[in-house]
Design a protein around this motif. Structure first.
Motif, mmCIF file in Angstrom:
data_model
loop_
_atom_site.group_PDB
_atom_site.id
_atom_site.type_symbol
_atom_site.label_atom_id
_atom_site.label_comp_id
_atom_site.label_asym_id
_atom_site.label_seq_id
_atom_site.Cartn_x
_atom_site.Cartn_y
_atom_site.Cartn_z
ATOM 1 N N ALA A 44 24.792 52.428 57.266
ATOM 2 C CA ALA A 44 24.805 53.029 55.925
ATOM 3 C C ALA A 44 26.190 53.553 55.561
ATOM 4 O O ALA A 44 26.573 53.582 54.389
ATOM 5 C CB ALA A 44 23.780 54.163 55.853
ATOM 6 N N ASP A 45 26.961 53.906 56.609
ATOM 7 C CA ASP A 45 28.306 54.445 56.400
ATOM 8 C C ASP A 45 29.354 53.339 56.325
ATOM 9 O O ASP A 45 30.554 53.615 56.353
ATOM 10 C CB ASP A 45 28.634 55.419 57.542
ATOM 11 N N GLY A 46 28.898 52.094 56.258
ATOM 12 C CA GLY A 46 29.836 50.985 56.092
ATOM 13 C C GLY A 46 30.156 50.215 57.358
ATOM 14 O O GLY A 46 30.991 49.308 57.331
ATOM 15 N N GLY A 47 29.515 50.568 58.486
ATOM 16 C CA GLY A 47 29.757 49.864 59.742
ATOM 17 C C GLY A 47 29.433 48.382 59.624
ATOM 18 O O GLY A 47 28.462 47.996 58.961
ATOM 19 N N ARG A 48 30.246 47.553 60.286
ATOM 20 C CA ARG A 48 30.085 46.093 60.180
ATOM 21 C C ARG A 48 29.442 45.467 61.424
ATOM 22 O O ARG A 48 28.930 44.356 61.350
ATOM 23 C CB ARG A 48 31.444 45.426 59.944
ATOM 24 N N GLY A 49 29.507 46.158 62.553
ATOM 25 C CA GLY A 49 28.923 45.556 63.748
ATOM 26 C C GLY A 49 28.886 46.520 64.910
ATOM 27 O O GLY A 49 29.678 47.466 64.984
ATOM 28 N N LEU A 50 27.950 46.269 65.829
ATOM 29 C CA LEU A 50 27.778 47.129 66.998
ATOM 30 C C LEU A 50 27.661 46.288 68.261
ATOM 31 O O LEU A 50 27.058 45.214 68.254
ATOM 32 C CB LEU A 50 26.492 47.961 66.880
ATOM 33 N N ASN A 51 28.252 46.802 69.334
ATOM 34 C CA ASN A 51 27.883 46.374 70.671
ATOM 35 C C ASN A 51 26.885 47.383 71.230
ATOM 36 O O ASN A 51 26.948 48.575 70.903
ATOM 37 C CB ASN A 51 29.098 46.297 71.597
ATOM 38 N N ILE A 52 25.996 46.916 72.068
ATOM 39 C CA ILE A 52 24.943 47.763 72.613
ATOM 40 C C ILE A 52 24.963 47.649 74.130
ATOM 41 O O ILE A 52 24.937 46.547 74.682
ATOM 42 C CB ILE A 52 23.546 47.331 72.110
ATOM 43 N N THR A 53 25.008 48.797 74.796
ATOM 44 C CA THR A 53 24.915 48.790 76.247
ATOM 45 C C THR A 53 23.688 49.612 76.662
ATOM 46 O O THR A 53 22.922 50.073 75.821
ATOM 47 C CB THR A 53 26.228 49.302 76.887
ATOM 48 N N SER A 54 23.509 49.741 77.964
ATOM 49 C CA SER A 54 22.326 50.421 78.503
ATOM 50 C C SER A 54 22.200 51.827 77.922
ATOM 51 O O SER A 54 23.205 52.512 77.737
ATOM 52 C CB SER A 54 22.462 50.490 80.031
ATOM 53 N N PRO A 55 20.991 52.264 77.581
ATOM 54 C CA PRO A 55 19.688 51.630 77.796
ATOM 55 C C PRO A 55 19.068 51.076 76.503
ATOM 56 O O PRO A 55 17.852 51.073 76.358
ATOM 57 C CB PRO A 55 18.854 52.812 78.300
ATOM 58 N N PHE A 56 19.896 50.585 75.576
ATOM 59 C CA PHE A 56 19.398 50.317 74.215
ATOM 60 C C PHE A 56 19.285 48.839 73.837
ATOM 61 O O PHE A 56 19.101 48.523 72.660
ATOM 62 C CB PHE A 56 20.297 51.026 73.191
ATOM 63 N N LYS A 57 19.387 47.921 74.795
ATOM 64 C CA LYS A 57 19.386 46.496 74.437
ATOM 65 C C LYS A 57 18.027 46.035 73.901
ATOM 66 O O LYS A 57 17.973 45.139 73.052
ATOM 67 C CB LYS A 57 19.837 45.649 75.619
ATOM 68 N N LEU A 58 16.965 46.651 74.363
ATOM 69 C CA LEU A 58 15.645 46.322 73.810
ATOM 70 C C LEU A 58 15.467 46.945 72.434
ATOM 71 O O LEU A 58 14.865 46.345 71.542
ATOM 72 C CB LEU A 58 14.532 46.781 74.757
ATOM 73 N N ASP A 59 15.988 48.158 72.251
ATOM 74 C CA ASP A 59 15.948 48.797 70.925
ATOM 75 C C ASP A 59 16.689 47.944 69.904
ATOM 76 O O ASP A 59 16.225 47.762 68.774
ATOM 77 C CB ASP A 59 16.602 50.189 70.981
ATOM 78 N N ALA A 60 17.838 47.422 70.313
ATOM 79 C CA ALA A 60 18.639 46.588 69.410
ATOM 80 C C ALA A 60 17.916 45.276 69.097
ATOM 81 O O ALA A 60 17.987 44.771 67.972
ATOM 82 C CB ALA A 60 20.008 46.302 70.037
#
Length: 280
Positions: A53-69
Motif C-alpha cells: 500500500a505504501d508503494g512497495g514493488r516486491g518482496l523476498n520472503i524467508t523463514s518462517p513466512f514462505k507458506l504465508d507468502a
C-alpha cells in the motif's frame, strides 16, 4: 522516488539480501531501495498489505513466512505451485501480486556456474523438507540419470517422489539404505552438520569426480562438507552462491535485468572470512 523492495523474515538481522541487492544496483545502475523487515509471527498479511500500500514493488520472503507468502499471492507460477512455497512476491502493473520461488533456480545456476555437470548424473539429496521440495523441479529439469531422496522418515521422501515423479526418475530411501550405492552429486538439504557437528554417512558414497553441495552456508566449512572432504571429494560448495543466485532471479523478475553473481559471491565470501578472523 526510487522503487522500494524488502525481505521479510523472523529473525532477519542476519540477512545478507540488502547487501546483495546493493551490489546488483551498483552493477546495473538501477534506482531502487532494498531493506530488511522483522515481521512478527502471525502478522505477515498485515505487514505485506502495508508494504504494498505504501508503494512497495516486491518482496523476498524467508523463514518462517514462505507458506504465508504462498497464500498471500493472487497467482503463483507453476514452479511455486510445485514447491508449495513462495520466496518472491512481485507487484504487477495492475496491482495484483504474483508469487514465485527462486531458490531452486539459484542453486542449479550456482552449480552450473562452477562447471558442475548434472545432466545424465546420479544425484542424491539428503532431507525431504521444504528446502528440498523447493529445488526438485529445477534439478530434474537438468535431466539427471536419476535422483534419490534420502530422509530419516522414509514416508516424507516417498511423498516427494509421488509429487514429482512425472518430472524424472526419482527414488526414495532411508539413510540406512544408502550403503553400497554411489552418486555423482550429493546435496545436503538438512541442517545436520551446520554448527560443526560430525555428519555420519556411509563410506564410499562418492563416485569418481563427484561433487558435494551444502544448501546451508557458514564462514567455516559445514559438517557435511568436512565429511565430503574426508571422503576425497574435490568439488565442494556451500550454499552462499545459492543465496546470491536466488537474489539474482528476484532482481531479474523485478527489474528485467540479470546481474552478475560471481563478483558478489566473491565479495561476500571475503567479508565472511574477515569477520571470522576478527572474531577469533
Amino acid at each position: 522516488m526510487s522503487d522500494s523492495y524488502a525481505v521479510f523474515g523472523n529473525p532477519i538481522a542476519q540477512s545478507k539480501s540488502p547487501a546483495i541487492h546493493r551490489h546488483f544496483c551498483e552493477q546495473t545502475g538501477e534506482d531502487m531501495t532494498y531493506t530488511k523487515q522483522l515481521v512478527a509471527e502471525g502478522e505477515f498479511q498485515t505487514a505485506a498489505d502495508a508494504f504494498f500500500a505504501d508503494g512497495g514493488r516486491g518482496l523476498n520472503i524467508t523463514s518462517p513466512f514462505k507458506l504465508d507468502a504462498f497464500q498471500y499471492a493472487d497467482r503463483r507460477t507453476p514452479r511455486a505451485e510445485r514447491a508449495g512455497a513462495v520466496n518472491l512476491l512481485i507487484k504487477e502493473n495492475d496491482g495484483s501480486i504474483t508469487g514465485d520461488t527462486s531458490d531452486g533456480v539459484g542453486m542449479v545456476n550456482d552449480m552450473l556456474n562452477m562447471g558442475w555437470e548434472l545432466g545424465g548424473k546420479k544425484l542424491l539429496i539428503l532431507g525431504a523438507g521444504g528446502a528440498v521440495r523447493g529445488v526438485l523441479e529445477p534439478l530434474l529439469g537438468q535431466q539427471p540419470a536419476n535422483l534419490t531422496i534420502a530422509n530419516r522418515t522414509l514416508a516424507k521422501a516417498e511423498q516427494l517422489v509421488k509429487d514429482f515423479h512425472d518430472l524424472g526418475e526419482l527414488k526414495a530411501c532411508s539413510f540406512d539404505d544408502l550403503a553400497g550405492r554411489q552418486f555423482d552429486v550429493i546435496i545436503n538439504g538438512t541442517s545436520a552438520g551446520l554448527h560443526g557437528e560430525r555428519v555420519n554417512l556411509p563410506a564410499n558414497l562418492l563416485a569418481p569426480d563427484s561433487a558435494c553441495y551444502d544448501m546451508s552456508y557458514a564462514a567455516e566449512p559445514t559438517g557435511f562438507l568436512c565429511w565430503a572432504e574426508r571422503e576425497g571429494c574435490k568439488q565442494l560448495s556451500d550454499g552462499l552462491g545459492m543465496l546470491v543466485g536466488q537474489a539474482a532471479e528476484s532482481f531479474y523478475a523485478w527489474r528485467h535485468i540479470r546481474p552478475e553473481v560471481v563478483p558478489v559471491i566473491t565479495e561476500l565470501r571475503r567479508k565472511m572470512t574477515e569477520s571470522k578472523k576478527k572474531a577469533s
